[in-house]
Design an enzyme around this catalytic site. Structure first.
Site, short mmCIF file in Angstrom:
data_model
loop_
_atom_site.label_atom_id
_atom_site.label_comp_id
_atom_site.label_asym_id
_atom_site.label_seq_id
_atom_site.Cartn_x
_atom_site.Cartn_y
_atom_site.Cartn_z
N SER A 156 -21.48 -17.89 4.57
CA SER A 156 -20.30 -17.31 5.21
C SER A 156 -19.58 -16.46 4.18
CB SER A 156 -19.37 -18.46 5.66
OG SER A 156 -18.12 -17.96 6.08
N LYS A 157 -19.03 -15.33 4.62
CA LYS A 157 -18.20 -14.55 3.69
C LYS A 157 -16.79 -15.13 3.83
CE LYS A 157 -17.23 -9.80 2.25
NZ LYS A 157 -17.40 -9.97 0.81
N ALA A 158 -16.66 -16.34 3.29
CA ALA A 158 -15.44 -17.13 3.43
C ALA A 158 -14.54 -16.88 2.23
CB ALA A 158 -15.81 -18.61 3.51
N TYR A 162 -14.49 -17.23 -2.91
CA TYR A 162 -14.14 -16.24 -3.93
C TYR A 162 -13.26 -16.80 -5.04
CZ TYR A 162 -16.66 -12.80 -1.43
OH TYR A 162 -17.70 -12.12 -0.85
#
Ligand code: PMP
Length: 299
Positions: A156-158, A162
């Protein structure tokens, strides 16, 4: 330049274009406390967003992985992103959709939160110093590792993923490097803090298998470009101690585009023919494909 919360323009916010500085969230927003947000990063060239639908599909997928559903279809998001570009009179820009859990519930459980979606766009030039297109980027190794898929929602680009990227990016910048290469939980080469990585040896391209990090849209695009050129490309496990055997290295990402790497720690690379060819192909593709989309849309 004004801070990001105080600029002119319009942001698409839950279905409406509203003045930029009105696009606010409350302190008690679930996403701020618990990281319940997913986002995208896309670039527009010549007024058209490159791989727009793929990005919005990934946004849907990212949300699904975090156990929520985006209340707008991919087609609606595609239209909204185009509307944002137009409203801000942007042709070459970075576009940032984000979806997050709201303020209806606090605590780990978030079943009753509303899912909010917004899209902003701004003029964002080169992500790295453009001089590095000639000289290559100086990278260092990060300390944190990309997590095991059993530990985190790695595909997931959650937003929450980051946290370690920002720490590593800062550590690298403070030491005079452009970015950090992160290993994965097994000690294999994984990716940079916001880009995928490739290596070249004897005319063959090698890239880590994306089994615990983002299989980037730029990564897949560049793999296609290498195939079109008839360059052999191998996805495999790459250990840090193997880096001495590669002659070229480059990284890929929507914001970064295709950038050559001059060094990772003590390992040196040259900005070679394959890297240069793929940089040129990527520039040509982003500009031509978006120009084609525009003609098709107008016709
Ligand atoms: N890895 C990470 C951690 C990223 O943030 C990005 C940028 N989204 C990428 C890889 C590259 O992905 P893409 O090519 O889809 O932008």
């Amino acid at each position: 330049m004004a801070t990001y919360d105080q600029r002119d323009g319009y942001i698409w916010f839950n279905g409406e274009l509203i003045p930029w500085s009105d696009a606010r969230v409350h302190l008690l927003t679930h996403a701020l406390h618990y990281g319940s947000a997913v986002f995208e990063g896309m670039r527009a060239y010549n007024g058209e967003i490159f791989k727009l639908t793929e990005h919005n599909q990934r946004l849907h997928k990212s949300a699904e992985i975090l156990d929520f559903a985006i209340p707008y279809s991919v087609a609606e998001l595609d239209k909204a992103a185009r509307d944002v570009l137009r409203a801000n009179k942007l042709t070459d820009a970075y576009v940032r959709p984000i979806a997050w859990r709201g303020s209806e519930q606090m605590g780990v459980s978030a079943q009753k939160t509303k899912i909010n979606v917004a899209i902003a766009a701004w003029d964002w030039g080169a992500y790295f110093d453009p001089a590095a297109r000639e000289t290559g980027l100086k990278l260092t190794f990060g300390k944190y590792r990309r997590p095991d898929p059993a530990t985190a929602p790695v595909h997931s680009k959650a937003a929450g993923l980051y946290m370690i990227c920002t720490i590593e990016k800062h550590r690298a910048e403070r030491a005079g490097f452009a970015d950090a290469v992160m290993l994965d939980w097994r000690g294999r080469i994984a990716e940079c803090t916001g880009a995928n990585i490739f290596f070249v040896k004897d005319g063959v391209i090698y890239t880590p298998t994306p089994d615990c990090f983002l299989d980037g849209i730029t990564r897949r695009t560049v793999i296609g470009l290498a195939k079109e050129r008839g360059i052999k490309l191998v996805e495999k496990t790459i250990m840090p101690e193997e880096l001495g055997g590669f002659t070229e290295c480059f990284i890929t990402g929507t914001a970064a585009e295709v950038m050559p790497v001059a060094s990772i720690g003590d390992y040196q690379f040259k900005v070679g023919d394959i890297t240069r060819a793929l940089m040129a192909d990527y520039t040509a593709l982003t500009h031509h494909e978006t120009a084609r989309t525009k003609v098709a849309a107008a016709g």
